[in-house]
Design an enzyme around this catalytic site. Structure first.
Site, PDB file in Angstrom:
ATOM      1  N   HIS A   1     -27.440   7.131  -4.874  1.00 33.87           N
ATOM      2  CA  HIS A   1     -27.291   5.959  -5.735  1.00 33.87           C
ATOM      3  C   HIS A   1     -26.377   6.272  -6.917  1.00 33.87           C
ATOM      4  CE1 HIS A   1     -28.520   3.325  -9.126  1.00 33.87           C
ATOM      5  NE2 HIS A   1     -28.496   2.404  -8.185  1.00 33.87           N
TER       6      HIS A   1
ATOM      7  N   MET B   1      -6.906  33.753   2.173  1.00 34.53           N
ATOM      8  CA  MET B   1      -6.987  34.749   3.229  1.00 34.53           C
ATOM      9  C   MET B   1      -6.278  36.021   2.773  1.00 34.53           C
ATOM     10  SD  MET B   1      -6.657  32.173   6.465  1.00 34.53           S
ATOM     11  CE  MET B   1      -5.348  31.257   5.669  1.00 34.53           C
TER      12      MET B   1
ATOM     13  N   TYR C   1      -8.291  -5.416   6.067  1.00 34.02           N
ATOM     14  CA  TYR C   1      -8.365  -4.866   4.719  1.00 34.02           C
ATOM     15  C   TYR C   1      -9.408  -3.769   4.649  1.00 34.02           C
ATOM     16  CZ  TYR C   1     -12.664  -7.613   3.955  1.00 34.02           C
ATOM     17  OH  TYR C   1     -13.930  -8.130   4.049  1.00 34.02           O
TER      18      TYR C   1
ATOM     19  N   ARG D   1       0.573  39.463   6.544  1.00 32.39           N
ATOM     20  CA  ARG D   1       0.113  38.336   5.737  1.00 32.39           C
ATOM     21  C   ARG D   1      -0.445  37.227   6.627  1.00 32.39           C
ATOM     22  NH1 ARG D   1       3.063  38.226   0.508  1.00 32.39           N
ATOM     23  NH2 ARG D   1       4.661  39.846   0.505  1.00 32.39           N
TER      24      ARG D   1
ATOM     25  N   LYS E   1       3.597  29.468   6.854  1.00 33.24           N
ATOM     26  CA  LYS E   1       4.434  30.590   6.424  1.00 33.24           C
ATOM     27  C   LYS E   1       5.328  31.068   7.557  1.00 33.24           C
ATOM     28  CE  LYS E   1       2.538  33.334   3.597  1.00 33.24           C
ATOM     29  NZ  LYS E   1       1.586  34.307   3.012  1.00 33.24           N
TER      30      LYS E   1
ATOM     31  N   CYS F   1     -16.133  -2.278   3.741  1.00 38.03           N
ATOM     32  CA  CYS F   1     -16.474  -2.233   2.322  1.00 38.03           C
ATOM     33  C   CYS F   1     -17.412  -1.081   1.979  1.00 38.03           C
ATOM     34  CB  CYS F   1     -17.084  -3.563   1.862  1.00 38.03           C
ATOM     35  SG  CYS F   1     -18.658  -3.958   2.646  1.00 38.03           S
TER      36      CYS F   1
ATOM     37  N   GLY G   1      -4.274  31.961  -1.517  1.00 38.99           N
ATOM     38  CA  GLY G   1      -5.270  32.911  -1.996  1.00 38.99           C
ATOM     39  C   GLY G   1      -6.532  33.002  -1.173  1.00 38.99           C
TER      40      GLY G   1
ATOM     41  N   ARG H   1       7.357  27.102   0.694  1.00 38.19           N
ATOM     42  CA  ARG H   1       6.416  26.079   1.124  1.00 38.19           C
ATOM     43  C   ARG H   1       6.509  24.934   0.122  1.00 38.19           C
ATOM     44  NH1 ARG H   1       1.025  29.668  -0.256  1.00 38.19           N
ATOM     45  NH2 ARG H   1       1.334  29.808  -2.508  1.00 38.19           N
TER      46      ARG H   1
ATOM     47  N   SER I   1     -17.371  -7.716   7.748  1.00 40.47           N
ATOM     48  CA  SER I   1     -17.074  -6.605   6.841  1.00 40.47           C
ATOM     49  C   SER I   1     -18.004  -5.465   7.212  1.00 40.47           C
ATOM     50  CB  SER I   1     -17.291  -7.018   5.385  1.00 40.47           C
ATOM     51  OG  SER I   1     -17.000  -5.937   4.530  1.00 40.47           O
TER      52      SER I   1
END
Length: 884
Positions: free
Chosen positions: A461, A109, A856, A98, A28, A836, A107, A342, A769
């Site tokens: 799980h 603070m 990857y 503010r 802000k 993975c 909302g 914003r 992996s």
């Protein structure tokens, strides 16, 4: 310490900062400075930095040296710019106070308006404006906000007094109260304040300002702000800035108004100004719901000049910030002021449309759209059915657990997996409700629309399997108690019996009574256009964790470039298969075990062929059996008797085997490669199933790319043993079946020792992996199934910044990943390296994987688009990597 700059001014005559100082000034404050610098109509003011907040909180509430003096100097400068005096009845200056963190936390603070007013100032304002009603409306609002925000007097106490006065006066709404009524209300508010604080309401504006700044600083550590940061994975910020700004008034009569608008529709992305406003009101009225706001288009009728100016300014802001903006404004006697801008929050569909439209309009480039305009959670919204919130009443919410797997599910309650499977066979939708799940439940989990557990965490799980399948799951819902015997659960106020309808929201963690409406996911041309841009800015490959051909096809549909993990144990839970694996476990000799495994061989081959066909032309990594054998056996006496009857063995024999296989710590027990070494026939059967199916498809002309992964290796000798078994089977398959396509044999790095000796393992392995679920467990020494007992206080107490099972611990676990990658490639430059674990779908973790040089990441099919976006955003942020 006095030379540290704690306060930055913004205004027409002098502005210290700009939007580049977002970390220091908060979003802000930085945007107020930016708007002031480019000449927009912003009321002047000053910002106390986030560093001042951090110093205040760290010192137990002591103002840092120099802050008092700098605030007073900034207020004097503000007086000079506005031509008003703070606390002076003659042309008094009122201000707002503010909050504003570096990342938007709407909302969370605190805000105080109309600060600086007291009895003398109020009369001075009456003399200046001639409007008693406006003045005492502002005064009573200030007492309410100061009492609530600064002194902790609940807003409801003031509302009760307001309601009582309206009843006395016969007033239907606040607007019906006269100026004299508001004078009376101000006195009554002061009485409420004194009654609940023990103090007179402060008349000194400097005292008001001092305590209000402190209150905003303290709001950084409020319960709601901490919870918001945890949910949104916001960490590493110093605190909140405090913005002190000259008041402009939307409650000065019919020529004044206040409102909020978005430069585009935040729900759909439609390129029209969207928002609402109230005439003769202050900002809090718009969000409080006490009056019904008008749509922003109505402003053109009531205040056409202001509306036309607002259109021009909002377009200018969107062009300047190169993003859709969320703007707060006030009109004071026909003059328009901007109080905040914003980047606007938006839905997933809106985010994609806005990104594509802004590129087509020439406002941003494709790279900017990918990097800044769409966030991973936006894509998450698109990939799962969602609850229609308009169909959910607060009274329907039975409890809230962990949002373990996003999306929504609706079905009748069942408590046992076999019941879920029976219901699925009849075409009946069900939600499986369990205290916790185990691999024995995968049939029912697969059959159910969604899964609800009362125990377990984000990596339990139930959570891991549900995310892998894209199935909604709420885990660890401690608000409910499950009674299997009575086939019901309760939250203490309401009991839900088996067969009753419930809805679960895996995005928010809500459990809801009744059959609620769902909205279905869809992918339009806008989605495909945007994702095309994503892939053009990405070199990190994204694979998927998939255990079935259907999973593999879904992964490919979502853009996966291979399978990074196929868990073969999930293939064993069919009626014929589970019997064969149990006979293998009960066998007394290798030959008997092999005979049982031979029954499984054709099932495994069929599974692998289906996955290979679905992923033709792409790599498929298949993990050999990982869990301990006891997970495939029954545990209760009732289950043992039933299974023994099916296997035609004495119950005593089965019970003895269950006892023999019992382990005190199964995670560190007889599993993974240890099983393959002590029972090599298991490795042989699985390797044969993989390689025979590959050879047969290869002969048909199918482009098959198998990768065989040995789990839980900690010693190079373990890997060497298992790799030799696989390669011996491969040689036999080539003799008996025919030529094999190129294949790889690698290992999962999930034991810390493996990371430490990665150079030795890499001399034998074709790929690594990282199984970061177990690697995190073993590095921290936390059981992921039990860590929920202490993770909450660890997170709230800042012992841990984030849950390490959700976001990769880059300092500890990450160091092992980095070390193993560098060491492995030093010994084997051709080594392929990926991840993975659950972290493969987490954007923060993906950025680390990119920086570390992994080839990857692999995640559940339903997170593949999210991972693609995160990988592209990492590359755009950190630059194109040198080839590994």
């Amino acid at each position: 310490m006095n030379d540290i700059k704690w306060v930055y001014a913004f205004g027409r005559t002098h502005t210290d900062g700009d939007r580049s100082l977002k970390t220091l000034l908060g979003g802000k404050g930085a945007n107020l400075a930016e708007m002031s610098a480019i000449g927009l109509p912003v009321p002047p003011g000053f910002t106390c930095t986030t560093e001042a907040c951090a110093r205040f909180l760290d010192s137990g509430g002591k103002w840092p040296d120099g802050l008092h003096a700098q605030v007073r100097a900034a207020m004097r400068a503000l007086e000079a710019e506005t031509g008003r005096r703070f606390g002076d009845p003659d042309r008094p200056l009122l201000v707002s106070v503010r909050s504003g963190a570096a990342l938007s936390m709407p909302g969370m603070m605190d805000t105080v308006l109309n600060l600086g007013i007291n009895d003398d100032v109020a009369e001075g304002l009456v003399a200046e404006t001639g409007d008693d009603r406006f003045v005492y409306d502002s005064y009573r609002r200030f007492i309410d906000l100061f009492g609530d925000v600064v002194m902790g007097v609940p807003h409801e106490y003031f509302e009760d007094v307001m309601h009582a006065l309206k009843q006395e006066r016969g007033a239907a709404s606040d607007a019906d109260l006269t100026a004299e009524d508001l004078r009376e209300l101000t006195d009554r508010y002061k009485a409420v304040y004194r009654q609940h604080t023990g103090f007179m309401f402060p008349e000194d504006p400097w005292e008001q300002l001092h305590f209000s700044i402190e209150a905003v600083f303290k709001s950084w550590n409020s319960g709601r702000a901490i919870k918001y940061r945890q949910i949104n994975k916001i960490f590493g910020l110093a605190g909140t800035a405090v913005n002190v700004q000259a008041m402009v008034f939307g409650n000065l009569g019919a020529g004044s108004a206040t409102g909020v608008c978005f430069t585009r529709n935040p729900s759909t992305g439609e390129p029209v100004l969207y928002g609402e406003f109230l005439v003769n009101a202050q900002g809090e009225d718009v969000v409080a719901g006490l009056r019904t706001p008008e749509p922003i288009a109505r402003l053109a009728d009531l205040m056409p000049e202001s509306h036309a100016e607002l259109l021009v300014l909002t377009r200018r802001l969107e062009q300047h910030y190169r993003n859709m903006q969320d703007i707060e404004f006030t009109i004071q006697n026909g003059t328009l002021y901007l109080l905040q801008t914003r980047s606007g929050k938006r839905t997933g569909p809106a985010a994609l449309r806005i990104a594509v439209d802004l590129v087509r309009e020439g406002t941003v480039t494709e790279a900017e759209a990918v990097a800044k305009l769409v966030e991973p959670p936006h894509l998450d919204q698109l990939l799962h059915p969602q609850l229609d919130d308009s169909d959910v009443a607060p009274a329907d919410v039975l409890g809230t657990g962990l949002p373990a797997s996003p999306g929504a599910a609706v079905g009748r309650v069942v408590f046992h997996s076999e019941d879920a499977e029976k219901a699925r066979a009849k075409g009946e939708p069900v939600v499986l409700v369990r205290v916790e799940t185990s691999p024995e439940d995968v049939g029912g989990m697969s059959a159910a629309e969604g899964i609800l557990t009362s125990r377990g965490g984000m990596t339990s799980h139930a959570a891991v399997v549900a995310r892998g399948w894209g199935k909604p799951c709420v885990a660890g819902c401690g608000d409910i108690v499950i009674n299997y015997r009575k086939r019901q659960f309760t939250n203490g106020d309401r009991t839900i019996k088996e067969g009753e309808w419930i809805s679960i929201d895996g995005t928010s963690g809500r459990v809801i009574a009744g059959k609620k409406r769902l909205t279905s996911p869809s992918f339009d041309a806008t989605y495909h256009t945007f994702m095309g841009w994503v892939d053009s800015h990405r070199t990190l490959q994204v694979r998927a964790n998939a255990d079935t051909p259907a999973d593999a096809l879904k992964a490919r549909e979502y853009g996966a470039t291979g399978i990074g993990l196929t868990r073969t144990e999930h293939m064993f839970f069919g009626e014929e298969r589970i019997s064969a694996i149990r006979r293998m476990i009960l066998a007394d000799s290798p030959d008997e075990r092999k005979a049982s495994l031979d029954v499984l061989l054709p099932f495994q081959k069929a599974d692998f062929k289906g996955i290979f066909r679905a992923m033709e032309g792409l790599p498929v990594t298949i993990r050999l059996l990982d869990p301990p054998l006891h997970e495939f056996l029954p545990h209760t006496d009732e289950e043992i008797i039933h299974v023994a009857h099916d296997l035609d063995v004495p119950a005593k024999t089965l019970r003895t085997k269950v006892m023999q296989l019992h382990e005190f710590n199964p995670m560190l027990g007889h599993r993974g490669c240890r099983l393959g070494i002590t029972h090599p026939e298991i490795t042989d059967m699985q390797a044969r199933a993989i390689l025979e199916s590959a050879a047969e498809l290869f002969a048909e002309g199918v482009d098959v790319r198998p990768e065989i992964m040995v789990p839980l290796v900690g010693l190079e000798t373990e890997f060497r043993h298992q790799a030799a078994r696989v390669r011996a089977v491969a040689a036999d398959v080539e003799r008996t079946v025919g030529p094999l396509p190129p294949y790889l044999v690698g290992t999962m790095i999930e034991v810390p020792r493996a990371a430490l000796v990665a150079d030795r393992i890499a001399q034998e392995a074709d790929f690594f992996s990282f199984g970061t679920n177990d690697l995190t467990q073993m590095t921290f020494g936390y059981s992921r199934d039990d860590a929920g007992k202490f993770l909450v206080p660890y997170l709230s107490g800042k012992i841990l910044p984030v849950d390490p099972f959700q976001v990769l611990d880059t300092e500890g676990v990450g160091k092992l990943v980095e070390m193993a990658t560098v060491a492995g490639r030093s010994a084997n430059p051709d080594l392929h390296v990926g991840i993975c674990g659950e972290h493969g779908g987490d954007p923060h973790s993906i950025a680390f994987c990119y920086r570390t040089g992994l080839d990857y990441v692999s995640c559940s099919p339903f997170r593949v688009p999210i991972a693609r976006l995160a990988a592209a955003q990492a590359e755009l942020e950190y630059g194109v990597r040198e080839p590994a």
